[in-house]
Design a protein around this motif. Structure first.
Motif: not given
Ligand code: MN
Ligand code: HGY
Ligand code: MN
Length: 419
Positions: A85-87, A96-99, A130-133, A195-200, A362-364
């Motif tokens: 995932s993204h750093l 948690y988002d990305g890490a 870079d994922e977040e832009g 693997v990513h937190i749902e963010q929802g 959005g995700h990688d």
């Molecule tokens: Mn993310």
């Protein structure tokens, strides 16, 4: 080098402790802000690379600043299973988002390493640059480079300080001229898992620790510049004004109204800059961003077209100059059905009830789908909060995610297993 923190006594505790440690690497002392090609990015790479080496991986940083750890398999020529995932983070982010996706990958490889287990294929763990832009008006720089789908034109895009992607990358030690070598050769990637937190709020609302992502909604990002006339706040009569901020406010409410009225459509004006920005000066210029998303590319396209037309009409009616730049368009992406089945089998094997859900974020994984089967495992996050320092997840859910991810790797290693 940082090993597992002393208090960590289980894979999940190690993961949570490392997420805390990584979450302290930031450009700002009072919030988490880790942008690509910055000292914080470099510090994060060094910390995570140390953990990768502890897990028996060799490590490299590719020309665009992706950190990649490799855990050899039985057949060095077999297509690679990529996890990651993204750093990078948003500004004032959660940890948690990305890490999570990066360190969960490191953790399951550490489990294989500790068991002296070699899968038929190499496992690589990637920390995308870079994922977040957020720093630059583009996203998925790292994953698109790995897929070979990155348009070199992005190298000319500038951050708010006027530094281009290319210059920032070069100063970071990357190599904008070698981007092609960052791409994995066609057929060399077996699959990508994130693997990513749902963010929802869905998993928490249904009291589920994990979920399998079915699809990721498409997204459009636009930048609008409105030019009016700055003037004295006290002397210019209301009827004589060309107030750029008032125009921007009308546009922001239009976006909210148009998207609220349409199921499966969301719209956000996330950034608004007002110039000159003085209390007693009528705003002469306003810069605002639009983020429009939907699982349906048709719906999103229609909404963007209508909003662009309406924005020009608002500007014209107010005597404002108006330019609109389409900065990013990413189609909706279906997660690989075969990988979804493997994740479901892994969840059942771990005694976790299977749950499927779409991703609003959005995700990688959407970019990686261009190069190989790609899928995601969501982890419950409390209150669905994300892109916020209160973002959080629990130790039991971390343990569950690691068990399912490791089980999925072993299922993929079985003969005749196909993602
Ligand atoms: Mn993310
Ligand atoms: O914006 C997104 O959906 C992701 O967090 N980059
Ligand atoms: Mn994010």
């Amino acid at each position: 080098m940082t090993g597992s923190p002393p208090e960590a006594s289980s894979p999940g505790r190690t993961l949570m402790a490392r997420l805390d440690e990584l979450g302290r690497i930031s450009a700002d002392s009072d919030r988490l802000n880790r942008q690509p090609f910055t000292p914080a990015h470099r510090q994060a790479i060094e910390l995570v690379a140390g953990w990768m080496r502890l897990a028996g991986m060799s490590t490299r940083v590719d020309p665009i600043g992706n950190l990649i750890g490799r855990y050899e398999g039985q057949d060095p020529t077999a297509p690679v299973l990529l996890i990651g995932s993204h750093l990078d983070t948003v500004v004032d982010a959660g940890r948690y988002d990305g890490a999570l996706g990066v360190l969960a990958g490191v953790q399951v490889v550490a489990a294989l390493h500790d068991a002296e287990e070699r899968l038929p294929f190499a496992v690589e763990v990637v920390a995308f640059c870079d994922e977040e832009g957020v720093r630059f008006p583009t996203t998925f720089l790292g994953s698109k480079a790995i897929c070979g789908t990155l348009d070199r034109k992005v190298l000319e895009l500038q951050d708010q300080a006027g530094i281009t992607v290319g210059a920032a990358l070069r100063a970071f030690g990357g190599d904008p001229d070698a981007l092609a070598s960052a791409a994995y050769p066609p057929g060399s990637l077996r699959a990508f898992l994130e693997v990513h937190i749902e963010q929802g709020p869905v998993l928490e609302a249904e009291d589920r620790p994990l979920g399998i992502v079915t699809a990721i909604q498409g997204q459009s990002r636009l930048a609008v510049v409105l030019d009016g006339v700055a003037g004295h706040a006290g002397t210019v009569p209301m009827g004589h004004r060309r107030d750029a901020l008032a125009g921007a406010a009308e546009i922001a409410l239009l976006v909210e109204r148009r998207c609220s009225a349409t199921p499966d459509l969301v719209g956000t004006v996330g950034r608004l800059e007002v110039l000159p920005g003085a209390v007693n000066v009528i705003p002469g210029r306003a810069l605002l961003t639009l983020d429009i998303r939907s699982p349906s590319d048709l719906l999103r396209g229609q909404a963007v077209a209508e909003l662009v037309q309406a924005i020009h009409q608002i500007a014209a009616a107010r005597g404002l100059g108006c330019t609109i730049a389409r900065e990013h368009d990413q189609p909706a992406s279906v997660c690989a059905p075969g990988l979804q089945r493997v994740l479901a089998q892994a969840m059942r094997a771990e005694g976790i009830q299977v749950k499927y859900l779409p991703s609003g974020a959005g995700h990688d994984t959407m970019a990686m789908a261009a190069a190989c089967p790609a899928a995601m495992l969501f982890v419950r996050c409390q209150g669905g909060i994300s892109h916020h320092p209160l973002e959080s997840m629990t130790l039991p859910d971390a343990e569950a995610a690691l068990r399912v991810l490791l089980r999925a790797l072993r299922l993929l290693a079985l003969p005749k297993a196909r993602p």
